[in-house]
Structure formats: structure tokens, C-alpha cells
Design an enzyme around this catalytic site. Structure first.
Site, PDB file in Angstrom:
ATOM      1  N   ASP A  96      15.511 -26.118  89.299  1.00 14.57           N
ATOM      2  CA  ASP A  96      14.625 -24.953  89.339  1.00 14.57           C
ATOM      3  C   ASP A  96      15.139 -23.977  88.274  1.00 14.57           C
ATOM      4  O   ASP A  96      16.297 -24.066  87.854  1.00 14.57           O
ATOM      5  CB  ASP A  96      14.680 -24.326  90.738  1.00 14.57           C
ATOM      6  CG  ASP A  96      13.869 -23.047  90.821  1.00 14.57           C
ATOM      7  OD1 ASP A  96      12.736 -23.040  90.324  1.00 14.57           O
ATOM      8  OD2 ASP A  96      14.386 -22.058  91.375  1.00 14.57           O
ATOM      9  N   ASP A 111      11.242 -23.904  97.027  1.00 20.56           N
ATOM     10  CA  ASP A 111      11.919 -25.161  96.686  1.00 20.56           C
ATOM     11  C   ASP A 111      12.189 -26.033  97.915  1.00 20.56           C
ATOM     12  O   ASP A 111      12.588 -27.191  97.772  1.00 20.56           O
ATOM     13  CB  ASP A 111      13.264 -24.870  96.000  1.00 20.56           C
ATOM     14  CG  ASP A 111      13.104 -24.097  94.696  1.00 20.56           C
ATOM     15  OD1 ASP A 111      12.180 -24.436  93.935  1.00 20.56           O
ATOM     16  OD2 ASP A 111      13.883 -23.170  94.454  1.00 20.56           O
TER      17      ASP A 111
END
Length: 744
Positions: free
Chosen positions: A426, A636
Site C-alpha cells: 500500500d 486494506d
């Protein structure tokens, strides 16, 4: 088609999962997904809740229907806590008795039955040991019985055989010592209780670690609002979420959390959508814009119309994705269990066959020799070395990882990490610091240092009245060089554009190009502002801010989320080891590419939502990759759960941390490369331990069965078998400890 979620209190092992799945597999048009971490079974297809309960009952696992997910999660947490305390009490009780007995034997105390006094003393200890077998080892006997009913064997079978045989042989020696040759009148009560104590201790610690898995869903459930303010003809009323219907109008006050997905009808406000996008900058919402459940309102007020039910919100879908990812990860059968499926029946067959041979064709006393052989084979095949092979290596590796700043939640994560060949990162909070900072402060015209400080103070003075995260970054930047800020006489907030006001009697405007255009701001020479002037900032992934004073542009400020200092080196280290690295972010493609270029990543996937992040991880897995996902946001969580290994940044949200298998307590990305190297070393160490345990059993069992008797005229005494068993365990522990000094 219907879906029923069941809670199963007594489901606690891979064997339970297999049996439940088998029970539902026999039902046509029905699919069952078993989540061992949450002790839940999700049944989908043409089956009513009552029928599903009946199927569970027949399989031997009584269940109850989950009506309220929050209540079910809390009940499971309490039951796990209760079981953990029980296992620890059982471990303490067994070790309190076992350790003194073991020390007695090691320090030269008599453990042979050669007098009536010894018979009485050890007889009492035998009864104490029997009580411990029942109270601290009863669940192992139940596990063995379930395995036998399923026509298989597991570690419980080995534990029961080892402890029961040691106790039974010892009790026979106590009751009738004269039936045994003089040198075989040895008792092994301490072996029984020590095995139970150590294994219960391990189970308790494992249970505590495994329980963390379900907290991800619990924290996600905590983001859901339970009430909302509904607008009616009679005025505003506070109602439960369950009472809301599609089309209802809800009022969103400053600081409130959005109850259900909807569409804005009136009002304007900034909403913190970090839970969905992972980005720290709030998003402006106007009439016609959509709002998502769980997101947090800023200082404005909105009225929105409900467009999705409680089960259909984005947040609910994220929760469902996390739960589905948990159930799709079928429990990895422990290698020792798979070995024992073949090993245990073989050992029992060898022991019985050898005992029969000695009984029917061996020298006198045939029965005594047969019992010695039977006991020696079973004791030397005790599961200590085999059972310690994996957990000892994992225990040492987890400790080593902690020294590196890595929290590993379970051994399976280390095992899977050893095979990782693709790392998905990420951006915000992972590759970058996750906090906007001022990177550039450019003046349109040359000013003295004093005038520059004056302007900076005026900008910060106005910005400190704004609640926007970028404002906070500008104020922090100013306070690094200024101790005091001037007074602000007027302040106006232009939602989504910027701010204006008066500081020390001078008019200031700070914001984006849209604000400058709306206020007719021009350059110092009277020409119109050039939108391309700040293009270089955008190309570098920076956010440009214009500053105007008395109607003219005086400065530009660039803000960005800085890249972590070690990010480039960490990614280079992973690429050098042949690991594929992908940047996966909800941020815009231009910013994402700018960050990727600076750290050396060539594969970028940007502008994705949580479910899309998860899908990209699944796509990489379909390509044959073993994927590690590294993230820090709620958005996430589904991807972290679906990845083969989920790695969360310790500075991230609690949901991301609980969803992941591994948490980086350190902010240094280089530890990811070190962690993958450690995981490979750990698996190698485990294989060495298992190989050693196998060699020990392969050599020890035939000797215990008496194959050397024709050459030496001696049988392997159970005393020697016990010593060999201890030596094999010591070897495993010593080898596992080599991981503490393993070079990465």
C-alpha cells in the site's frame, strides 16, 4: 437461496472442520464455509436454519444460529478467554507435580520398585498421576476418540498413547513388581504428567495468539453506527439502524459517523473517508454526492437519503469480505498431524507385533519380556521430539522477529512467508509516512528573511483556524521557525477550495486554483494565473497551494506525504532477491506513479477501492504467486486477509493490524526483506528437526522391539527408552535455538 451463520462452541481443531464440511458436502445444493478462528459455519444454499442445526447435531457439533454478529463475537471472545485460563491451570497443575518427580529421578532419587515402602510411595504417586491424567488430559482423550470415529489419528492419539502407556506400565510395576525382571521395575509417572503439562502450556499460548484473528471483524463491527437521526414530519428522532428503510432522510451532525450508505440532499461538509480509501485528506460532499457508512463527518451538517440497507453498505461488504477471506483459508494441517496419521498406526502395529512375538516365541519370562518390549516401543515413540519439532523453531523465530521489530501472530504465517515471491505494498502509511508535510515554500517575488517570516506567520495564523489536515501541516511547518503567530481579525472557510481572512489588517487568501479564480486573484504584474505553473508539483505527487495577499499572488506552497527514508533500499533488497514488488493504492495514478518512480517500483495499480484491492491480490495468486500484502488502513483489511501473508504497519489502524498475520512494530520497510529471509531459515530448521525426530524413531523403534537381542542378548530397557526420548527432545530444542544466531 439462503444464508445461515452458525456458532459452534466445541469446534477447535482441523479434524472438527473436516467432519463438519463432510457433513454438509453430503447435502445437495449446499455449500458450507467453516471459520475456525471465529468458530462459525456459514451455510449457503437450499437449506433452512433448522435443517442446518440438525445436520450439525448429527455430526456431533451442536450449534446455534448467529442473530447478532456483535453478540456472537463477544461470546466467542469470552469462551476463548475461559479456555485459555483452563489450559494454563491444567499446565500448572501437571508441572507442579511432574517437575519435582523428574528432579527426584535426575538427582539420584530411587525410581525402582524394590521394597514394600517403594510400592506404597509410588502407588500414591500413581493415583495422583491418574487424577492428573483425567483432569488435565481429558480433552486429549476426547480428541483421540473423535479422530478414531473419523477413522484417522492425530497428535492427540500420540499424546494419549505415550502418557497412558507410561502410566499403565508404571502402575503394573507398582502392583506386581515380581512379575517383571529386576532391571525393568522402573516407574515413569513423571513422563506422563510432564508431557501433559508442557503440551497444555503450548495449547494455551497458541489459543491466546490465535484468538487475535477474530478481532479484525470485531473492530470492523465496532465502526458500524447503532443509531441515526431520522427526519420526520414531526421533527428529528433518534432511531435504531434496524428501523431504517430505503429512502429515509437522515441528519448528519458535525463529528457524527454516517449510519448507512446514502446520497446527500442538502448541506456541505468534509468527510473523513480514510476507512475506505486509506487517504488522510477529507473529501468534500455536496448535494448529489454519495456518503458511506462508517465514514466520519467534519464540521459541516448534511441531510442524506438512505440508498442501501444495513447488509448492503460498503462497510458491511468489507466485513463480509474479511469473513469470507478467513473462511477461504482452510486450516493448514499440521505436518506432525499428517505424519502421525501414518506413524501412529505403524508404531502401534510394531509394538503389538513385537510383543506377540516375544510372548509366543521369546524366552522366559515371556509375559514380562513382551510387556517390556511393548512399553519400550511406545515410550520411545512418544511424541515429544515430533511435537516439539515445529513449535520450538517457531517460538525461537518469533522471538528473533520481535527483536527485529516484527510481531508474528502464528506459525503458519512464518511457514507461508518462506514461499512469498510477490510483495504488494500500500502507499499511504506504508511506503510513505502517512502524514502530509510542507515540502516547498516558494515566493513569487524576492523578500528579505524578515518579510518571509512575516508572510509565513500570517499564513499560519489564518490556517490555524482551519480543521483541514493540510492546514495542520502548514501550521506545523511555520512553528518550526516561529515562536508566536499574529492575530487573525477575520476568517472565512470556502469548502473544497480554501480559506480567506484578515491578519494584521491585511487580506489573505490560501487555497487551490478554484479559490484564486473565484476571488479574481492575479499575478503581481496584473496577469492572470497560469494553471501550468504548479504542474511540476503534481508530477512529483505533491499538492499545490496558492497564497494571495491583497488580491495578488505572493507564494506557492507544495505539500506531500513524504516517502520513508529506507523505502528505496528496502524495495531494492526485495527486488534483488527475485521478489516481485507491486504498489497498490487508492490514491490517484499520478501521485502513485510519482512515488513509485522515487522508490524504484515499476508495477503500479492506483485508484482502487477495498474490494478491488482484494481482487488484485487474488489475481496475483491466480498467476501462481505466493503474495504478501503490506498495508495500514481499514481499506486494506480484505486484501490483508486474502493475501497468503498479511503484513500490517504498526502505526496503522487497529483493524488492519488485527486482519494481518504479521505486524511491523518498526517503521523500517527493510525488516520485510529480513522477515522473509528469517521465515525461510525457520522452515529449513523445522525440516531438520522433523528429519531428526524421524531418524530417532526409525532407529529407536526397531531397537526397542528387540532386533539386537540375538546379537547382544539384551532388551532395550524402558529406562534407556525414556533417556533416548529426552535426548531426542534436547536435540530438537538445541537445533531450534540456532535460529537465534542465524545470519539473514
Amino acid at each position: 437461496m439462503s444464508m445461515t451463520r452458525l456458532y459452534v462452541a466445541n469446534m477447535n481443531c482441523a479434524g472438527c472442520v473436516a467432519k463438519i464440511e463432510k457433513a454438509f458436502a453430503a447435502q445437495a445444493g449446499v455449500e458450507a464455509r467453516v471459520n475456525l478462528a471465529d468458530k462459525q459455519v456459514t451455510v449457503e444454499g437450499k437449506m433452512s436454519a433448522d435443517t442446518a442445526l440438525t445436520v450439525m447435531e448429527k455430526a456431533g457439533y451442536p450449534a446455534q444460529v448467529v442473530v447478532d454478529a456483535k453478540v456472537a463475537a463477544e461470546e466467542k471472545r469470552l469462551e476463548d478467554a475461559t479456555e485459555y485460563r483452563l489450559r494454563m491451570r491444567q499446565a500448572i497443575a501437571a508441572l507442579v507435580v511432574g517437575v519435582p518427580m523428574m528432579l527426584w529421578g535426575l538427582l539420584g532419587g530411587e525410581m525402582m520398585i524394590n521394597s514394600p515402602a517403594m510400592q506404597l510411595g509410588w502407588g500414591i504417586m500413581g493415583l495422583v498421576t491418574l487424577a492428573l491424567l483425567v483432569t488435565t488430559g481429558g480433552h486429549f482423550y476426547q480428541g483421540m476418540w473423535r479422530a478414531l470415529k473419523a477413522k484417522t489419528t492425530n497428535m492427540d492419539t500420540l499424546i494419549v498413547l505415550g502418557t497412558s502407556t507410561a502410566w499403565a506400565y508404571s502402575m503394573l510395576v507398582v502392583i506386581m513388581p515380581s512379575a517383571f525382571p529386576m532391571d525393568t521395575r522402573h516407574v515413569y509417572f513423571e513422563a506422563s504428567v510432564m508431557i501433559l503439562g508442557l503440551i497444555n502450556l503450548g495449547h494455551g499460548l497458541e489459543l491466546k495468539a490465535r484468538g487475535k484473528t477474530s478481532e479484525a471483524v470485531q473492530r470492523l463491527l465496532g465502526l458500524q453506527s447503532t443509531t441515526a437521526i431520522r427526519i420526520t414530519d414531526k421533527g428529528d428522532e433518534k432511531v435504531e439502524i434496524s428501523q431504517l428503510k430505503l429512502g429515509d432522510k437522515l441528519r448528519l451532525r458535525p463529528g457524527d459517523r454516517v449510519a448507512l450508505d446514502g446520497e446527500v440532499e442538502t448541506g456541505q461538509s468534509l468527510l473523513d473517508e480514510a476507512m475506505l480509501t486509506g487517504e488522510p485528506i477529507p473529501v468534500l460532499k455536496n448535494r448529489g454526492d454519495s456518503v458511506s457508512a462508517g465514514t466520519v463527518n467534519g464540521n459541516g451538517s448534511l441531510v442524506y437519503r438512505v440508498t442501501a440497507g444495513q447488509e448492503d453498505t460498503k462497510l458491511a461488504k468489507i466485513i463480509a469480505l474479511v469473513q469470507q477471506a478467513q473462511t477461504s483459508k482452510l486450516p493448514i494441517g499440521r505436518l506432525a498431524d499428517r505424519i502421525s496419521a501414518v506413524f501412529v498406526p505403524t508404531v502401534v502395529a510394531i509394538a503389538l507385533l513385537a510383543a506377540a512375538i516375544w510372548y509366543f516365541v521369546g524366552p522366559a519370562p515371556a509375559l514380562s519380556h513382551a510387556l517390556v518390549v511393548l512399553t519400550s516401543v511406545l515410550i520411545i515413540a512418544c511424541p515429544c521430539a515430533l511435537g516439539l519439532a515445529t513449535p520450538m523453531s517457531i517460538m525461537v523465530a518469533v522471538g528473533r522477529a520481535a527483536q527485529m521489530g516484527v510481531l508474528v501472530k502464528n506459525g503458519e504465517a512464518l511457514q507461508t512467508a518462506s514461499k512469498v515471491d510477490c510483495v504488494v505494498l500500500d502507499k499511504t502509511g506504508t511506503v510513505t509516512l502517512g502524514k502530509p508535510q510542507v515540502t516547498d515554500f516558494n515566493l513569487v517575488q524576492t523578500l528579505s528573511d524578515a518579510d518571509k517570516e512575516t508572510l509565513l506567520g500570517e499564513i499560519a495564523s489564518l490556517e490555524q483556524h482551519s480543521e483541514h489536515p493540510l492546514a495542520g501541516a502548514i501550521v506545523s511547518y511555520a512553528k518550526q521557525s516561529l515562536s508566536q503567530l499574529p492575530d487573525t481579525q477575520a476568517f472565512t472557510n470556502h469548502q473544497g477550495k480554501g480559506i480567506e481572512g484578515k491578519v494584521d489588517g491585511v487580506s489573505l487568501a490560501i487555497g487551490n486554483l478554484a479559490l484564486m479564480t473565484a476571488l479574481d486573484i492575479v499575478n503581481s504584474d496584473g496577469s492572470a494565473l497560469d494553471p501550468k505553473a504548479t504542474l511540476s508539483f503534481a508530477n512529483q505527487g505533491k499538492t499545490p497551494i496558492y497564497v494571495a495577499k491583497a488580491g495578488k499572488l505572493v507564494a506557492t506552497i507544495a505539500l506531500a506525504d513524504p516517502i520513508k527514508p529506507d523505502a528505496k533500499d528496502a524495495i531494492a533488497a526485495m527486488l534483488q532477491r527475485g521478489i516481485r514488488v507491486v504498489l497498490l493504492t487508492g490514491d490517484n495514478p499520478q501521485t502513485a506513479q510519482a512515488v513509485a518512480d522515487q522508490v524504484g517500483i515499476t508495477e503500479v495499480i492506483a485508484g482502487v477501492l477495498p474490494e478491488q484491492k482484494q481482487q488484485h491480490v487474488l489475481d496475483l495468486q491466480k498467476q501462481g504467486h505466493v503474495v504478501a500484502m503490506v498495508g495500514d488502513g481499514i481499506n486494506d483489511a480484505p486484501a490483508l486477509m486474502s493475501a497468503d501473508v498479511g503484513i500490517a504497519m504498526g502505526s496503522g489502524t487497529e483493524v488492519a493490524i488485527e486482519s494481518a498475520d504479521i505486524t511491523l512494530l518498526s517503521q523500517q520497510l527493510i525488516v520485510i526483506a529480513n522477515l522473509l529471509a528469517l521465515s525461510r531459515a525457520t522452515i529449513t530448521n523445522i525440516k531438520q528437526n522433523l528429519f531428526g525426530a524421524f531418524v530417532y524413531n526409525s532407529l529407536g523403534i526397531p531397537v526397542a522391539a528387540g532386533v539386537l537381542y540375538p546379537l547382544t542378548g539384551m532388551l532395550l530397557s524402558p529406562v534407556i527408552a525414556g533417556a533416548a526420548m529426552a535426548l531426542s527432545s534436547l536435540t530438537v530444542v538445541t537445533n531450534a535455538n540456532r535460529l537465534r544466531r542465524q545470519k539473514l
